[in-house]
Design a protein around this motif. Structure first.
Motif, mmCIF file in Angstrom:
data_model
loop_
_atom_site.group_PDB
_atom_site.id
_atom_site.type_symbol
_atom_site.label_atom_id
_atom_site.label_comp_id
_atom_site.label_asym_id
_atom_site.label_seq_id
_atom_site.Cartn_x
_atom_site.Cartn_y
_atom_site.Cartn_z
ATOM 1 N N PRO A 80 -26.474 16.246 -51.782
ATOM 2 C CA PRO A 80 -26.861 16.617 -50.411
ATOM 3 C C PRO A 80 -27.510 18.006 -50.311
ATOM 4 O O PRO A 80 -28.439 18.198 -49.518
ATOM 5 N N MET B 54 -31.233 18.417 -48.730
ATOM 6 C CA MET B 54 -31.503 19.346 -47.628
ATOM 7 C C MET B 54 -32.535 20.393 -48.038
ATOM 8 O O MET B 54 -33.392 20.781 -47.238
ATOM 9 N N SER B 55 -32.459 20.839 -49.277
ATOM 10 C CA SER B 55 -33.388 21.850 -49.752
ATOM 11 C C SER B 55 -34.812 21.316 -49.835
ATOM 12 O O SER B 55 -35.750 21.941 -49.329
ATOM 13 N N TYR C 235 -36.205 18.740 -48.426
ATOM 14 C CA TYR C 235 -36.777 18.325 -47.142
ATOM 15 C C TYR C 235 -36.866 19.463 -46.125
ATOM 16 O O TYR C 235 -37.168 19.241 -44.960
ATOM 17 N N ALA D 115 -34.636 21.599 -44.810
ATOM 18 C CA ALA D 115 -33.591 21.821 -43.812
ATOM 19 C C ALA D 115 -32.873 23.155 -44.016
ATOM 20 O O ALA D 115 -32.047 23.542 -43.204
ATOM 21 N N LEU D 116 -33.198 23.858 -45.093
ATOM 22 C CA LEU D 116 -32.536 25.121 -45.415
ATOM 23 C C LEU D 116 -33.552 26.251 -45.469
ATOM 24 O O LEU D 116 -34.698 26.051 -45.864
ATOM 25 N N GLU E 217 -30.598 28.262 -49.181
ATOM 26 C CA GLU E 217 -30.726 27.490 -50.422
ATOM 27 C C GLU E 217 -30.132 28.260 -51.597
ATOM 28 O O GLU E 217 -29.349 27.712 -52.383
#
Length: 139
Positions: free
Chosen positions: A70, A74-75, A77, A79-80, A85
């Motif tokens: 996960p 997230m990284s 895409y 999202a961070l 990150e």
């Protein structure tokens, strides 16, 4: 084929993360990245070795990957933030090293209990050799 699931997921997802990180995690934090991935692979490999030695069925999916994948998703895409990150990578690295040490300690304790020995305790050979010499002289 079951033991190959975790290493394949680890290598594919880590390569994907290294190439797809918007903040170039491999260029900016290579030591922590390799440490985290290496410790995760070490845990997977050690669990496989212990499963083979004890003739038990190996895990299909290593639990550490439930945390790592996960973070990677997230990284990649976006999202961070860069700081998030790197912070998550650093925290994951600490966590996986501690988890691997915990696993190693538990395995050593179980082996010692099974063999009825103490880990890291060396018998004093000087008292054994002197008692053996005394026994030989009396004979």
């Amino acid at each position: 084929m079951r033991p190959l699931i975790s290493p394949i997921v680890l290598f594919i997802s880590s390569t994907w993360w290294a190439l797809g990180s918007p903040y170039m995690i491999m260029e900016k934090q290579p030591r922590i990245f390799f440490s985290a991935i290496g410790a995760t692979f070490s845990n997977i490999a050690c669990r496989l070795v212990v499963a083979q030695m004890t003739t038990t069925r190996s895990d299909g999916f290593n639990k550490l990957l439930y945390i790592l994948v996960p973070i990677q998703i997230m990284s990649v895409y976006g999202a961070l933030t860069e700081r998030m990150e790197f912070s998550l990578l650093f925290l994951y690295n600490i966590f996986v090293i501690l988890a691997h040490l915990h696993y190693a300690i538990c395995v050593v304790r179980q082996i010692c209990d099974h063999l009825n020995i103490f880990a890291f305790k060396i018998k004093d050979s000087s008292t054994q050799s002197s008692s053996t010499e005394a026994h030989i002289k009396h004979s």
